[in-house]
Every structure is written in structure tokens, then in C-alpha cells.
Write an enzyme that holds these catalytic residues in place. Structure first.
Site, mmCIF file in Angstrom:
data_model
loop_
_atom_site.group_PDB
_atom_site.id
_atom_site.type_symbol
_atom_site.label_atom_id
_atom_site.label_comp_id
_atom_site.label_asym_id
_atom_site.label_seq_id
_atom_site.Cartn_x
_atom_site.Cartn_y
_atom_site.Cartn_z
ATOM 1 N N GLU A 133 -4.919 5.859 25.876
ATOM 2 C CA GLU A 133 -4.884 4.715 24.837
ATOM 3 C C GLU A 133 -3.522 4.737 24.160
ATOM 4 O O GLU A 133 -2.717 5.760 23.948
ATOM 5 C CB GLU A 133 -6.067 5.345 23.728
ATOM 6 C CG GLU A 133 -7.627 5.355 24.364
ATOM 7 C CD GLU A 133 -8.495 5.800 23.309
ATOM 8 O OE1 GLU A 133 -8.163 6.032 22.124
ATOM 9 O OE2 GLU A 133 -9.635 5.885 23.411
ATOM 10 N N HIS A 180 -11.466 1.938 20.312
ATOM 11 C CA HIS A 180 -11.771 3.211 19.918
ATOM 12 C C HIS A 180 -11.889 3.158 18.174
ATOM 13 O O HIS A 180 -11.519 3.707 17.415
ATOM 14 C CB HIS A 180 -10.560 3.923 19.959
ATOM 15 C CG HIS A 180 -10.803 5.660 20.197
ATOM 16 N ND1 HIS A 180 -10.417 6.556 20.626
ATOM 17 C CD2 HIS A 180 -12.087 6.253 19.228
ATOM 18 C CE1 HIS A 180 -11.089 7.866 20.442
ATOM 19 N NE2 HIS A 180 -12.001 7.699 19.727
#
Length: 398
Positions: A259, A282
Site C-alpha cells: 500500500e 484501507h
């Protein structure tokens, strides 16, 4: 003033609480890599992070002034917990504060996938009027399979059942079923029976690669799939193949193996552009309500620990809470071997003090005792306690 370093845009309420407790607080918007974290920790007593910053045992050992780490999230796999314990650093997280936010996102995504809202939205933004019921379904009467029946999975179970879904779940531990939910004896059984599968497992290393080509192939044709747990749990290449083949009718993914660190950084994934696939950055726990509660809860734990030695809900140290007040207090984190408490109490007596209150707890190789005494702590007593061969960390409180 003691210093606190908060990374990754922790909610301002944490700054307020730590400042009110006497900390000089520095807030950093993004995550830090190991070298930058190492440099930033000089003189820091309390560190606050979220999910991106990795805290290694080596960094912890190089900063003996650091007393506690607060993970302003659910997961703590970004912190070397054993290394933190060995360095005498307490670690706290927020195991409950964002549960509702994750559950509500899961419900929203299940409905969106079943109704194919993403496809309808894209078509309309492209100027195409596609008013059709083809491929659109109610979730009432459908079977939801929950993998991981902890705080999030069990609350999702209750809300899904209230919407008319049948609920199955599988967990490695024996969990009490809520409502009419049914436990499955194996993951394979759940996959063969459920029409929608959602993952809510923790970040333990054993969950890496939990869901891959074999598991997707075992799911019922035209099933829906969600992962709001950990990015490394799912093989995204396998998910892509099963979406493109039509075996998986839709998917929602909120977590990814790699990420971006910063807001606005480029995001790359093999799942981009797939039909009826929802990708979110997220944000399962990223509601204003959840972030406020997380900031308040974790900052409160950090303040309690550094003020009183309370370790209730610490994820790596024995849980101790000693209530009441006395002239002075010390906390001794030590290796869990016979006789340490007796020797510590003997030293207290030798220096002319009485024990007013005391609580001891052990956890694996560590013991932790908080002791109240009836007079100020003599420097010679502190030297003697530090000199015990079993001492990991000695902390005093006014």
C-alpha cells in the site's frame, strides 16, 4: 517536558490528551521508514503509529528512553511485539473502536456487489442509461460466510442476519454463535455453502496466503468475495483470474499487500479496472467517529501507562492495574523466574519502606509488578532494583 511522536495522521484528540498530560507532541502526516524513524525517536518517550510504520526490535533497542508504542488501529503486526517486550516497551492498540465502521462498510459493499451498483454507476457516468434488473439481487435469503468470528466478524453476523441473510462462520477458535449463525467445521465447508464470503482474520503470520486459487475454485459459482482484513491474506492474481472467468461475480477489497505510504501516492494493483469490483484505500475503520474513538482510547492507554504503570489491554506485557495512591510507586518489568518479587520486597524493607499496595502479573517469560510504598524512593533503592539480574525495566512514578 517528555516528548511524544505521532505518525500517520493520528486524530487530533490524541494530541489534545497527550498535551494535557504534559507531553510535547510532534505530529507527522505520513509514515516513516526505519532510518527516518530511528532518527526521529531520539528523546521520544511515547510513539504513536497506524498501520504503515514498521517498528523493529533493532530500533526499539537503540532508544531506551522510549516507554510505549500506541498502534492507533486494530492490528499490531507492524510492531515487533517480542522485541518491544524485551526492550521494556509497552504496546497498546484499539481492538474495538473501529469495529462498527468496518462492519458498516462490509454491509454496504455486500449490497453494492449484489445489486451491481458499481457497473450501473460507471455506465451512467459514461452517459449510458442501463435500467435493468439483470444480475441484480437482494441479499435477503442469501448465505453469508464469515471467515474470522472475532469482534468484527461477530458484529457483522448480527447485522447481516437482521437484514435477512443466513450466516455461516469459521474460526480457528471455538466461538459462541450469535443469533442463528452456524459454525462450520472447516473453511472448505463454508466455501461450499456460502454465496458471499468475507474475510475478517487477524494479522498473524500463519494467515499469509490463506486465500488463493484453491479457495476461490472451491467457492460456489457466481459468488461474491470481500476482504477487509489484511492484504497479505489473499492472492490477488488468483482473484483476478476468477473474476475475469465469471466464477466470482463480484469482489470488494479494502487492504492490499503493498500500500502507498502517503496520501496521493500512486496505487498499483492487478484488480484495477475489473467489472463489479470495489477497491477502497484501507478505509474500513476510517470514519470520523472511529478515528476519534481510536485516538481517545489509545492516547488514554499511553497516558495511564506512563503516569501509573497500568498495562491493562497491553498486547505484549502482563496486565496490571494498581488503584489507589501512596507516597511513591515503582514498576518493575523483569524476567519471570522464581524469587524476583521476594528480593525486590526485601530491598524495599532494607531501605526503611513499607509496601502499601502491590500487584504482580506474569506473561510468558516476563513478570511485571507495580508497588506502592509509604515514603519517597531512596536513590540507593532504585540502584539496587536496577542491579537485579532479572530487571528488564524499572520505572518510577511521583
Amino acid at each position: 517536558m517528555p516528548r511524544a511522536l505521532l505518525l500517520e495522521n493520528v486524530d487530533p484528540v490524541a494530541v489534545q490528551l497527550l498535551s494535557a498530560a504534559g507531553y510535547e507532541v510532534e505530529s507527522v502526516r505520513g509514515a516513516l521508514d526505519e532510518d527516518d524513524l530511528d532518527a526521529a525517536l531520539d528523546g521520544v518517550r511515547v510513539l504513536g503509529i497506524r498501520s504503515k510504520t514498521q517498528v523493529s526490535a533493532a530500533v526499539l533497542q537503540r532508544h531506551p528512553a522510549l516507554a510505549a508504542v500506541g498502534a492507533f488501529c486494530i492490528g499490531t503486526n507492524q510492531v515487533d511485539l517480542a522485541g518491544a517486550a524485551a526492550a521494556g516497551v509497552a504496546v497498546f492498540n484499539a481492538p474495538y473502536s473501529n469495529t462498527r465502521s468496518v462492519v458498516e462498510l462490509a454491509i454496504a459493499e455486500i449490497i453494492s456487489l449484489a445489486r451491481r451498483l458499481m457497473d450501473r454507476d460507471r455506465a451512467l457516468h459514461a452517459g449510458v442509461w442501463d435500467k435493468s434488473a439483470t444480475g441484480s439481487h437482494e441479499i435477503r435469503g442469501r448465505t453469508l460466510g464469515i471467515v474470522g468470528y472475532g469482534n468484527i466478524g461477530s458484529q457483522l453476523s448480527v447485522l447481516a442476519e437482521a437484514l435477512g441473510m443466513r450466516v455461516l462462520f469459521h474460526d480457528l477458535e471455538d466461538k459462541l454463535a450469535l443469533g442463528n449463525a452456524q459454525a462450520c467445521g472447516s473453511l472448505e465447508e463454508l466455501l461450499e455453502r456460502a454465496e458471499t464470503v468475507t474475510l475478517h482474520v487477524d494479522g498473524r503470520a500463519g494467515n499469509a496466503g490463506l486465500f488463493g486459487a484453491e479457495q476461490f475454485a472451491r467457492m460456489r459459482p457466481r459468488s461474491l468475495f470481500l476482504n477487509l482484513s489484511r492484504g497479505f491474506v489473499v492472492d490477488h492474481e488468483a482473484l483476478r483470474e476468477h473474476v475475469l472467468s465469471g466464477h466470482i461475480a463480484g469482489a470488494a477489497v479494502d487492504v492490499f499487500p503493498d500500500e502507498p505510504r502517503e496520501q496521493g501516492d500512486e496505487f498499483s494493483s492487478v484488480l484495477r479496472g475489473l467489472p463489479n469490483v470495489i477497491l477502497t484505500p484501507h478505509i474500513g475503520g476510517s470514519t470520523q467517529e472511529a478515528q476519534y474513538d481510536i485516538g481517545r482510547f489509545v492516547a488514554g492507554k499511553l497516558v495511564d501507562y506512563t503516569r501509573t504503570g497500568t498495562t491493562t489491554l497491553s498486547v505484549n506485557l502482563p496486565a496490571v492495574a494498581l488503584h489507589g495512591s501512596s507516597a511513591a510507586r515503582f514498576a518493575l518489568l523483569h524476567r519471570n523466574v522464581p524469587g524476583v518479587l521476594a528480593r525486590a520486597d526485601a530491598l524495599v524493607g532494607e531501605h526503611g519502606l513499607n509496601v502499601d499496595g502491590q500487584v504482580l502479573a506474569t506473561r510468558g517469560e516476563l513478570g511485571y509488578v507495580v508497588t506502592d510504598v509509604n515514603a519517597p524512593l531512596p536513590p540507593a533503592l532504585l540502584v539496587a532494583l536496577e542491579a537485579l539480574p532479572e530487571t528488564v525495566r524499572l520505572t518510577t512514578f511521583p
